[in-house]
Design an enzyme around this catalytic site. Sequence first.
Site, PDB file in Angstrom:
ATOM      1  N   LYS A 162     -15.196  -0.749  13.283  1.00 25.65           N
ATOM      2  CA  LYS A 162     -15.829  -0.361  14.541  1.00 25.65           C
ATOM      3  C   LYS A 162     -15.861  -1.554  15.492  1.00 25.65           C
ATOM      4  O   LYS A 162     -16.317  -2.643  15.107  1.00 25.65           O
ATOM      5  CB  LYS A 162     -17.263   0.124  14.269  1.00 25.65           C
ATOM      6  CG  LYS A 162     -17.333   1.405  13.441  1.00 25.65           C
ATOM      7  CD  LYS A 162     -16.898   2.605  14.256  1.00 25.65           C
ATOM      8  CE  LYS A 162     -17.203   3.912  13.530  1.00 25.65           C
ATOM      9  NZ  LYS A 162     -16.773   5.074  14.320  1.00 25.65           N
ATOM     10  N   ASP A 190     -11.642   1.472  15.631  1.00 22.09           N
ATOM     11  CA  ASP A 190     -12.299   2.529  16.401  1.00 22.09           C
ATOM     12  C   ASP A 190     -13.168   1.911  17.483  1.00 22.09           C
ATOM     13  O   ASP A 190     -14.168   1.263  17.191  1.00 22.09           O
ATOM     14  CB  ASP A 190     -13.152   3.409  15.482  1.00 22.09           C
ATOM     15  CG  ASP A 190     -13.661   4.660  16.197  1.00 22.09           C
ATOM     16  OD1 ASP A 190     -13.420   4.789  17.420  1.00 22.09           O
ATOM     17  OD2 ASP A 190     -14.297   5.507  15.534  1.00 22.09           O
ATOM     18  N   LYS A 267     -12.969  16.741  13.501  1.00 17.89           N
ATOM     19  CA  LYS A 267     -14.252  16.705  12.775  1.00 17.89           C
ATOM     20  C   LYS A 267     -14.903  18.072  12.915  1.00 17.89           C
ATOM     21  O   LYS A 267     -14.948  18.629  14.017  1.00 17.89           O
ATOM     22  CB  LYS A 267     -15.179  15.637  13.371  1.00 17.89           C
ATOM     23  CG  LYS A 267     -14.674  14.217  13.186  1.00 17.89           C
ATOM     24  CD  LYS A 267     -15.604  13.220  13.852  1.00 17.89           C
ATOM     25  CE  LYS A 267     -15.101  11.793  13.649  1.00 17.89           C
ATOM     26  NZ  LYS A 267     -15.823  10.836  14.524  1.00 17.89           N
TER      27      LYS A 267
HETATM   28 MG    MG Z   1     -14.304   7.814  15.953  1.00 21.70          MG
END
Ligand code: MG
Length: 364
Positions: A162, A190, A267
Amino acid sequence: MKIVRISTAEIRIPLRTPFKTALRTVDSVHDLLVRVETDTGAVGYGEAPPTAVITGDTLGSVRAAVEEFIAPALVGREVEDLDGTMNALARCLVKNTSAKAAVDMALYDLYAQSCGKPLYRVLGGARQQITTDLTISVNPVPEMVRDAREAVARGFSILKVKVGKEGMADVARLRAIREAVGPDVTLRVDANQGWTAKEAVRIITALEDAGVNPELVEQPVHAADLEGLAFVTGRVLTPILADESVFSPADAFALLQRHAADLINIKLMKTGGIWQALKICAAAEVYGVECMVGCMLESKIAVSAAAHLAAARSVVTKVDLDGPSLCKTDPYTGGPDYRGAVIRMNETPGLGITGVPGFEEEEQ
Ligand code: MG
């Protein structure tokens, strides 16, 4: 198999370490569970995390959507009429994708149980195991390096790092992680919408020049900035993965038609469940675009539903289903087996999850 009751419960599971992205910091999974009961005694389970910063859904809004809109629309329907039931679920209120996903997976759980097979096989799949990455939260560099080393020691050879909070400083962060884990570990990056389009091109080009060699960069720009996403995709060699920009099948079509990204992250909490996710898989397949199946901060019920989808579709070439690996404890019994990076699918019917806490006191 007729639906007779749909009820909800809450679950809290502490995380091994706090989960930090460009958007939020969380230290436990606190999700809404859904149980769908039928007249045969068969029970299906679902789960939704309240990811307000991404989907807009809160624990209260998910519960209200399930109890006040979805349950009245579905009670009395036949589970085997999956097409009719899923269309009723889609129509009974707009948006509220997390609530719909929780009920959708419980319905698929029941549908697969009625077929006597694990869900991934009912969906036409044959992959008995899939491999997930592990998320490294955004933190000071030494902590991220330590977390990355620990993840590799736990058997993860794909890390999702991240970033997105510090502009060009993210380049040094990722170089340090690459140096710590060596060249053989796959790094996914990400940015969670953290960059402008021009910033993204500058940063990703710098990563390429520095030999960080990320497998992909996920959601570099704001969710609504499809032009910006296409700008980045057209100017760097690193594959760009769309996450927050694609919720629905309609979003996926818009992105695919403009080639605004190289990959799509599906997702269930964004699509509203497996029924809609399958439409994105089909559209992506038509355009020759591969997909990742990912999750929010979810525990084993919701992640397992996503795992069954991932195991069922060859267009899904990347798996980011580390929710159970981030949790300190596993309160459920049954379902897929999460051991390090490998998720081994259950061969029991449905999602396979049987022991679910939290509903006992409602049973009479
Ligand atoms: Mg993501």
